[in-house]
Design a protein around this motif. Structure first.
Motif, PDB file in Angstrom:
ATOM      1  N   ARG A 165      -9.196 -11.707   8.549  1.00 14.66           N
ATOM      2  CA  ARG A 165      -9.852 -10.605   9.232  1.00 14.66           C
ATOM      3  C   ARG A 165     -10.753  -9.783   8.327  1.00 14.66           C
ATOM      4  N   ASP A 166     -10.783 -10.047   7.046  1.00 13.54           N
ATOM      5  CA  ASP A 166     -11.491  -9.139   6.136  1.00 13.54           C
ATOM      6  C   ASP A 166     -12.530  -9.824   5.256  1.00 13.54           C
ATOM      7  N   LYS A 222     -14.556 -12.321  -9.307  1.00 14.41           N
ATOM      8  CA  LYS A 222     -15.638 -13.059  -8.657  1.00 14.41           C
ATOM      9  C   LYS A 222     -16.317 -12.213  -7.580  1.00 14.41           C
ATOM     10  N   LEU A 223     -15.526 -11.475  -6.819  1.00 11.86           N
ATOM     11  CA  LEU A 223     -16.093 -10.633  -5.770  1.00 11.86           C
ATOM     12  C   LEU A 223     -16.914  -9.496  -6.378  1.00 11.86           C
ATOM     13  N   VAL A 224     -16.396  -8.876  -7.433  1.00 12.32           N
ATOM     14  CA  VAL A 224     -17.146  -7.828  -8.125  1.00 12.32           C
ATOM     15  C   VAL A 224     -18.451  -8.388  -8.669  1.00 12.32           C
ATOM     16  N   ILE A 249     -16.611  -5.248   2.418  1.00 16.00           N
ATOM     17  CA  ILE A 249     -15.294  -5.878   2.285  1.00 16.00           C
ATOM     18  C   ILE A 249     -14.440  -5.108   1.277  1.00 16.00           C
ATOM     19  N   MET A 250     -15.045  -4.782   0.138  1.00 13.07           N
ATOM     20  CA  MET A 250     -14.323  -4.101  -0.927  1.00 13.07           C
ATOM     21  C   MET A 250     -13.949  -2.676  -0.533  1.00 13.07           C
ATOM     22  N   LEU A 282     -11.695   6.386  -7.927  1.00 11.70           N
ATOM     23  CA  LEU A 282     -11.259   5.229  -7.154  1.00 11.70           C
ATOM     24  C   LEU A 282     -12.207   4.073  -7.446  1.00 11.70           C
ATOM     25  N   THR A 283     -11.653   2.969  -7.940  1.00  9.76           N
ATOM     26  CA  THR A 283     -12.436   1.757  -8.188  1.00  9.76           C
ATOM     27  C   THR A 283     -11.798   0.589  -7.438  1.00  9.76           C
ATOM     28  N   PHE A 284     -12.556  -0.476  -7.281  1.00  9.27           N
ATOM     29  CA  PHE A 284     -12.021  -1.667  -6.628  1.00  9.27           C
ATOM     30  C   PHE A 284     -11.039  -2.390  -7.534  1.00  9.27           C
TER      31      PHE A 284
END
Length: 262
Positions: free
Chosen positions: A34-35, A94-96, A110-111, A234-236
């Motif tokens: 879902r994300d 990888k996402l970052v 997403i993040m 706040l960071t991912f």
């Protein structure tokens, strides 16, 4: 019964259309994802972290990392930093990477969803959201500021105001990503300025990754000097220590050229 089955299938297709792929591995997502991230690439939230800087801790009974044991936390630059993930997890970095250097600004959505889910109470306690700025020259090169994107998506989810309260005043062809804590602090010092009124306000500062904490610390110092009543970060993702955990492909002098290319 057939009509109901067809209707369920139609609604499912509308909510989770085919040919939507995982942001990390590129596999097609099924209805359980879902994300924007498939089950194979999903990682759990960080469950045990330093109560001050948010870095991952190994020992179950430990409350603070070694660095935070020896600082005056009441007078530190930021009051608290949190992150839902460890940067060392492959899916996370990888996402970052894809957001920061891969030209995928929508991955911030997403993040931001994950960051909001993880830190909803902290976000709700703040008066406004701001973000770590990029120098205008670097932002032109990337075409967007990933931290600003994260901040605005979080604001959409929480209905908190976003304000540009800081400006990056210095530009360098080199990056601080290859530096340790002390060297990074020296590199960052004096490179930001406060541009907004923060008096008696609780500020949430957004960035993508907390590495040594030098950037967050320098920005928080300015916000505190402007009489902010509290500054939360706040960071991912967060690092596990003070060494290099990121690679900046825009830095020609960085020796970690192949570290995160896999």
């Amino acid at each position: 019964m057939k009509a109901i089955s067809l209707m369920k299938k139609y609604i499912s297709h509308m909510l989770y259309p085919e040919n939507i792929t995982c942001a990390i591995c590129g596999k097609e997502l099924d209805e359980s994802s879902r994300d924007g991230i498939c089950r194979d690439c999903s990682v759990p939230f960080l469950s045990h972290a330093c109560e001050h800087c948010g870095r991952a801790l190994k020992n179950a009974g430990q409350k603070f990392c070694e660095s935070c044991l020896y600082i005056d936390r009441e007078n530190d630059r930021f009051d608290k930093a949190v992150a839902p993930y460890r940067y060392a997890d492959e899916s996370v970095h990888k996402l970052v990477w894809k957001l920061k250097y891969g030209g995928n600004p929508n991955y911030a959505k997403i993040m931001a969803r994950k960051m909001t889910e993880f830190a909803k109470d902290l976000i709700d306690s703040c008066d406004c959201i701001t973000y770590v700025p990029l120098h205008r020259k670097k932002e032109r090169k990337r075409t967007y500021n990933q931290s600003e994107r994260l901040a605005y998506y979080i604001a959409e989810l929480t209905e908190k105001p976003v304000e540009c309260l800081l400006r990056k005043t210095a530009y360098s062809e080199s990056s601080a990503t290859s530096l340790g804590k002390n060297e990074r602090a020296d590199f960052i010092r004096g490179t930001f300025e406060l541009t907004g009124d923060v008096r008696k306000r609780k500020i949430l500062l957004i960035d993508d990754v907390l590495t040594t904490g030098a950037t967050a610390g320098e920005c928080s110092k300015l916000l505190k000097e402007g009489k902010a009543s509290a500054v939360y970060v706040l960071t991912f993702a967060t690092s596990d220590g003070d060494g290099q955990v990121t690679y900046d492909p825009e830095d020609k002098n960085n020796i970690m050229k192949d570290f995160f290319k896999k």
